[in-house]
Design an enzyme around this catalytic site. Structure first.
Site: not given
Ligand code: NVA
Ligand code: CP
Length: 330
Positions: A106, A133, A136, A229, A270, A315
């Site tokens: 990540r 993602h 997800q 989101d 998400c 998830r």
């Molecule tokens: N768009 C958000 C998704 C978090 C799961 C981010 O990248 O922070």
């Molecule tokens: N939805 C998601 O990816 O959550 P986290 O950032 O908590 O992993």
């Protein structure tokens, strides 16, 4: 269906049949978990979890999934390892490949996870980049399929910043799997033209429709799923809040939006979500801009139409399927 050895970097790389295969495996793993059946198919194997950004769901899903599969896991957080500081991604990939059977990443650009995959001898799983993602997406598709009993022919409307990881990934997932996808936001936040064109091809094959609209009433009409989101994603500068709040407030998911979609529509997110003042960021934004929620109201978030915690649970089941399928032990 054989996905052994495959990387999982974006759903663009997978056929609808392969996606369905992983969803079916996740549903089976979920049933087995509920029945307390052991699935330690990967005993003796280990996975590395690289997190350059924060996480609750993704990290916990990988760790619980690994444990259920009989595997060990090592968490490498944003600090404390040599990654990116004294050691390149290419060298890290080659080192971790000698010790682990799979690597989750990540972080920031998709090019980084691609570089990791290029130099790794074991499957690499994208746990979120700025662009995509994909884990997800499997959880979202499973949640939708559980709720409606199907995927094809449904209409998913994404409201908010549709040009980032979630908007991009949902457009890919929907167009591949035969759901109509609508990005309902201002033009600046539409997914980029090249990705839209690519997804139009998937949509043609699956018989679905992609719509980009600034009009909320038109966008949410007949929606089965309303999705949003956060307006500012991890890693984005603090300065963008003011502009985002101003431009995306018309696309907040409110009870009026849900009513326009219809009583059978569900709400997905998400997570994490800014729907109240119970977070540090939520409080800071309230101090700065005087608003008590952002992309979704607390009322919608807490309503019966909201399936966000089913989605969060999924998830784990879907990530378990991705690990088992790509490691090739199931
Ligand atoms: N768009 C958000 C998704 C978090 C799961 C981010 O990248 O922070
Ligand atoms: N939805 C998601 O990816 O959550 P986290 O950032 O908590 O992993």
């Amino acid at each position: 269906m054989d996905l052994k050895g495959r990387d999982f970097l974006t759903l663009k790389d997978f056929s609808p049949e392969e996606i369905e295969f992983m969803l079916d495996m996740a549903a089976d793993l979920k049933a087995k978990k509920k029945n307390r059946e052991t699935v330690d198919w990967c005993t003796g194997k280990n996975i590395a979890l690289i997190f350059e950004k924060s996480s609750t769901r993704t990290r916990c899903s990988f760790e619980v999934a690994a444990s259920d599969l009989g595997m060990g896991s090592t968490y490498l957080g944003p600090t404390g390892s040599q990654i990116g500081v004294k050691e390149s991604i290419a060298d890290t990939a080659r080192v971790l490949s000698r010790m682990y059977d799979g690597i989750e990443y990540r972080g920031y650009g998709q090019d980084i996870v691609e570089e990791l995959a290029k130099y790794s001898d074991v499957p690499v799983w994208n746990g979120l980049t700025n662009e995509y993602h994909p884990t997800q997406m499997l959880a979202d598709l499973l949640t939708i399929r559980e709720h409606f009993g199907k995927l094809k022919g449904l209409k998913l409307v994404y409201m908010g910043d549709a040009r980032y990881n979630m908007g991009n990934s949902l457009m890919i997932a929907c167009s591949k799997m035969g759901l109509d996808f609508t990005a309902c936001t201002t033009k600046e936040y539409f997914p980029n033209d090249a990705l839209v064109a690519q997804c139009q091809e998937y949509a043609k094959a699956s018989g679905s429709v992609i719509t980009l609209t600034e009009d909320v009433a038109e966008g949410v009409k007949d929606a089965d799923i309303i999705y949003t989101d956060v307006w500012v994603s991890m890693g984005e500068p603090d300065e963008v809040w003011e502009k985002r709040i101003k431009e995306l407030t018309p696309y907040k998911v409110t009870k009026e939006v849900m009513a326009a979609a219809g009583e059978d529509a569900i709400f997905l997110h998400c997570l994490p979500a800014f729907h109240d003042l119970k977070t540090k960021t939520g409080k800071e934004i309230y101090e700065r801009f005087g608003i008590t929620d952002m992309e979704v109201t607390d009322e919608v978030f807490e309503s019966a139409q909201s399936k966000v915690f089913d989605e969060a649970e999924n998830r784990m089941h879907t990530i378990k399927a991705v690990i088992a399928a790509t490691i090739g032990e199931y």
